[in-house]
Design a protein around this motif. Structure first.
Motif, PDB file in Angstrom:
ATOM      1  N   ALA A 126       0.839  -1.205   0.000  1.00 49.37           N
ATOM      2  CA  ALA A 126       0.000   0.000   0.000  1.00 49.37           C
ATOM      3  C   ALA A 126       0.873   1.254   0.000  1.00 49.37           C
ATOM      4  O   ALA A 126       0.636   2.194  -0.768  1.00 49.37           O
ATOM      5  CB  ALA A 126      -0.935   0.001   1.203  1.00 49.37           C
ATOM      6  N   LEU A 127       1.884   1.271   0.858  1.00 50.41           N
ATOM      7  CA  LEU A 127       2.796   2.427   0.888  1.00 50.41           C
ATOM      8  C   LEU A 127       3.581   2.547  -0.413  1.00 50.41           C
ATOM      9  O   LEU A 127       3.775   3.656  -0.928  1.00 50.41           O
ATOM     10  CB  LEU A 127       3.742   2.311   2.083  1.00 50.41           C
ATOM     11  N   ALA A 128       4.023   1.418  -0.938  1.00 50.02           N
ATOM     12  CA  ALA A 128       4.795   1.442  -2.184  1.00 50.02           C
ATOM     13  C   ALA A 128       3.959   1.958  -3.347  1.00 50.02           C
ATOM     14  O   ALA A 128       4.463   2.697  -4.197  1.00 50.02           O
ATOM     15  CB  ALA A 128       5.356   0.054  -2.498  1.00 50.02           C
ATOM     16  N   THR A 129       2.674   1.592  -3.393  1.00 53.88           N
ATOM     17  CA  THR A 129       1.845   2.087  -4.497  1.00 53.88           C
ATOM     18  C   THR A 129       1.591   3.586  -4.389  1.00 53.88           C
ATOM     19  O   THR A 129       1.229   4.220  -5.374  1.00 53.88           O
ATOM     20  CB  THR A 129       0.497   1.340  -4.593  1.00 53.88           C
ATOM     21  N   LEU A 130       1.821   4.152  -3.218  1.00 53.47           N
ATOM     22  CA  LEU A 130       1.745   5.605  -3.077  1.00 53.47           C
ATOM     23  C   LEU A 130       3.042   6.281  -3.518  1.00 53.47           C
ATOM     24  O   LEU A 130       3.015   7.317  -4.181  1.00 53.47           O
ATOM     25  CB  LEU A 130       1.462   5.990  -1.620  1.00 53.47           C
ATOM     26  N   PHE A 131       4.183   5.702  -3.145  1.00 51.14           N
ATOM     27  CA  PHE A 131       5.463   6.362  -3.363  1.00 51.14           C
ATOM     28  C   PHE A 131       6.183   5.965  -4.646  1.00 51.14           C
ATOM     29  O   PHE A 131       6.916   6.770  -5.217  1.00 51.14           O
ATOM     30  CB  PHE A 131       6.388   6.131  -2.162  1.00 51.14           C
ATOM     31  N   VAL A 132       6.013   4.744  -5.117  1.00 53.07           N
ATOM     32  CA  VAL A 132       6.721   4.293  -6.320  1.00 53.07           C
ATOM     33  C   VAL A 132       6.352   5.125  -7.552  1.00 53.07           C
ATOM     34  O   VAL A 132       7.237   5.511  -8.309  1.00 53.07           O
ATOM     35  CB  VAL A 132       6.526   2.777  -6.555  1.00 53.07           C
ATOM     36  N   PRO A 133       5.065   5.447  -7.776  1.00 57.65           N
ATOM     37  CA  PRO A 133       4.764   6.291  -8.943  1.00 57.65           C
ATOM     38  C   PRO A 133       5.495   7.637  -8.888  1.00 57.65           C
ATOM     39  O   PRO A 133       5.990   8.117  -9.902  1.00 57.65           O
ATOM     40  CB  PRO A 133       3.251   6.484  -8.878  1.00 57.65           C
ATOM     41  N   TYR A 134       5.562   8.231  -7.712  1.00 61.19           N
ATOM     42  CA  TYR A 134       6.284   9.494  -7.556  1.00 61.19           C
ATOM     43  C   TYR A 134       7.751   9.319  -7.934  1.00 61.19           C
ATOM     44  O   TYR A 134       8.323  10.138  -8.656  1.00 61.19           O
ATOM     45  CB  TYR A 134       6.155   9.998  -6.118  1.00 61.19           C
ATOM     46  N   LEU A 135       8.367   8.240  -7.456  1.00 58.85           N
ATOM     47  CA  LEU A 135       9.773   7.995  -7.762  1.00 58.85           C
ATOM     48  C   LEU A 135       9.986   7.724  -9.248  1.00 58.85           C
ATOM     49  O   LEU A 135      10.983   8.170  -9.831  1.00 58.85           O
ATOM     50  CB  LEU A 135      10.309   6.835  -6.925  1.00 58.85           C
ATOM     51  N   LEU A 136       9.056   7.008  -9.872  1.00 59.86           N
ATOM     52  CA  LEU A 136       9.163   6.746 -11.301  1.00 59.86           C
ATOM     53  C   LEU A 136       9.022   8.028 -12.113  1.00 59.86           C
ATOM     54  O   LEU A 136       9.767   8.253 -13.068  1.00 59.86           O
ATOM     55  CB  LEU A 136       8.110   5.726 -11.746  1.00 59.86           C
ATOM     56  N   VAL A 137       8.082   8.875 -11.739  1.00 55.00           N
ATOM     57  CA  VAL A 137       7.904  10.151 -12.439  1.00 55.00           C
ATOM     58  C   VAL A 137       9.133  11.026 -12.239  1.00 55.00           C
ATOM     59  O   VAL A 137       9.630  11.646 -13.189  1.00 55.00           O
ATOM     60  CB  VAL A 137       6.619  10.873 -11.959  1.00 55.00           C
ATOM     61  N   LYS A 138       9.638  11.059 -11.020  1.00 57.12           N
ATOM     62  CA  LYS A 138      10.825  11.853 -10.726  1.00 57.12           C
ATOM     63  C   LYS A 138      12.008  11.372 -11.568  1.00 57.12           C
ATOM     64  O   LYS A 138      12.740  12.184 -12.143  1.00 57.12           O
ATOM     65  CB  LYS A 138      11.156  11.767  -9.235  1.00 57.12           C
ATOM     66  N   ALA A 139      12.195  10.060 -11.669  1.00 56.40           N
ATOM     67  CA  ALA A 139      13.279   9.507 -12.483  1.00 56.40           C
ATOM     68  C   ALA A 139      13.063   9.829 -13.958  1.00 56.40           C
ATOM     69  O   ALA A 139      14.013  10.140 -14.687  1.00 56.40           O
ATOM     70  CB  ALA A 139      13.382   8.001 -12.273  1.00 56.40           C
ATOM     71  N   GLY A 140      11.818   9.769 -14.420  1.00 58.50           N
ATOM     72  CA  GLY A 140      11.506  10.086 -15.812  1.00 58.50           C
ATOM     73  C   GLY A 140      11.773  11.539 -16.135  1.00 58.50           C
ATOM     74  O   GLY A 140      12.311  11.862 -17.202  1.00 58.50           O
ATOM     75  N   VAL A 141      11.418  12.426 -15.224  1.00 59.14           N
ATOM     76  CA  VAL A 141      11.674  13.859 -15.425  1.00 59.14           C
ATOM     77  C   VAL A 141      13.176  14.116 -15.463  1.00 59.14           C
ATOM     78  O   VAL A 141      13.670  14.861 -16.316  1.00 59.14           O
ATOM     79  CB  VAL A 141      10.986  14.700 -14.322  1.00 59.14           C
ATOM     80  N   LYS A 142      13.914  13.485 -14.571  1.00 64.18           N
ATOM     81  CA  LYS A 142      15.367  13.652 -14.549  1.00 64.18           C
ATOM     82  C   LYS A 142      15.977  13.174 -15.866  1.00 64.18           C
ATOM     83  O   LYS A 142      16.831  13.851 -16.444  1.00 64.18           O
ATOM     84  CB  LYS A 142      15.971  12.867 -13.379  1.00 64.18           C
ATOM     85  N   GLN A 143      15.521  12.013 -16.347  1.00 65.83           N
ATOM     86  CA  GLN A 143      16.029  11.473 -17.608  1.00 65.83           C
ATOM     87  C   GLN A 143      15.690  12.394 -18.769  1.00 65.83           C
ATOM     88  O   GLN A 143      16.521  12.641 -19.645  1.00 65.83           O
ATOM     89  CB  GLN A 143      15.453  10.073 -17.862  1.00 65.83           C
ATOM     90  N   ALA A 144      14.478  12.938 -18.783  1.00 70.00           N
ATOM     91  CA  ALA A 144      14.076  13.854 -19.855  1.00 70.00           C
ATOM     92  C   ALA A 144      14.931  15.123 -19.838  1.00 70.00           C
ATOM     93  O   ALA A 144      15.330  15.625 -20.897  1.00 70.00           O
ATOM     94  CB  ALA A 144      12.597  14.205 -19.717  1.00 70.00           C
ATOM     95  N   ARG A 145      15.222  15.635 -18.657  1.00 69.70           N
ATOM     96  CA  ARG A 145      16.078  16.831 -18.551  1.00 69.70           C
ATOM     97  C   ARG A 145      17.486  16.541 -19.046  1.00 69.70           C
ATOM     98  O   ARG A 145      18.094  17.367 -19.729  1.00 69.70           O
ATOM     99  CB  ARG A 145      16.113  17.324 -17.112  1.00 69.70           C
ATOM    100  N   GLU A 146      18.004  15.363 -18.684  1.00 69.09           N
ATOM    101  CA  GLU A 146      19.346  14.988 -19.146  1.00 69.09           C
ATOM    102  C   GLU A 146      19.365  14.830 -20.662  1.00 69.09           C
ATOM    103  O   GLU A 146      20.311  15.277 -21.321  1.00 69.09           O
ATOM    104  CB  GLU A 146      19.804  13.696 -18.465  1.00 69.09           C
ATOM    105  N   ASN A 147      18.322  14.230 -21.218  1.00 68.61           N
ATOM    106  CA  ASN A 147      18.252  14.070 -22.677  1.00 68.61           C
ATOM    107  C   ASN A 147      18.156  15.429 -23.368  1.00 68.61           C
ATOM    108  O   ASN A 147      18.779  15.644 -24.410  1.00 68.61           O
ATOM    109  CB  ASN A 147      17.047  13.204 -23.071  1.00 68.61           C
ATOM    110  N   ARG A 148      17.374  16.340 -22.796  1.00 75.58           N
ATOM    111  CA  ARG A 148      17.234  17.679 -23.355  1.00 75.58           C
ATOM    112  C   ARG A 148      18.566  18.428 -23.287  1.00 75.58           C
ATOM    113  O   ARG A 148      18.958  19.112 -24.235  1.00 75.58           O
ATOM    114  CB  ARG A 148      16.152  18.448 -22.616  1.00 75.58           C
TER     115      ARG A 148
END
Length: 137
Positions: free
Chosen positions: A109-131
């Protein structure tokens, strides 16, 4: 399509975390490396499939138990993972089954709250690095 894949990834990560935490804190809950991945897959699939059906059943027949749906689906998913998971996890004793259900339910239950945030955060970081890389070239 991407939303379904992200949801499945979140279920897999949260299932793995729940089962690992239970194996670390419960003496009679054992995760075996050889079949752990299959147990995680079975557990996550069972959770994804069973939860909506259990919610509908409880809403129709015993609405007072709606709060326990997560615990029931976690127990059933653990049962299926032990039976179909190629010895990936082993749970011994009634007390451990009860404790494992609560621990895995809470962690997932806790992971389903926090994992999406961490995945989005990692995706945003990757997009910034690619840009940034594209701007340098």
């Amino acid at each position: 399509m991407i939303r379904i894949l992200v949801r499945a990834l979140v279920y897999l990560i949260s299932a793995a975390l729940g089962l690992l935490v239970a194996s670390l804190i419960l003496d009679d809950f054992h995760a075996h490396a050889g079949g752990f991945l299959l147990a995680v897959l079975v557990f996550a699939a069972a959770q994804m499939i069973l939860s909506p059906f259990i919610v509908k059943f409880v809403q129709r027949n015993a609405e007072a138990f709606i709060g326990g749906v997560g615990l029931v689906s976690t127990f059933v998913a653990l049962l299926l993972a032990t039976l179909l998971g190629s010895d990936g996890i082993q749970i011994d004793g009634v007390t451990t089954w009860i404790a494992a259900t609560v621990v895995v339910w809470l962690v997932t239950a806790l992971a389903t709250l926090f994992v999406p945030y961490l995945l989005v955060k990692a995706g945003v970081k990757q997009a910034r690095e690619n840009r940034a890389d594209a701007a340098q070239n």
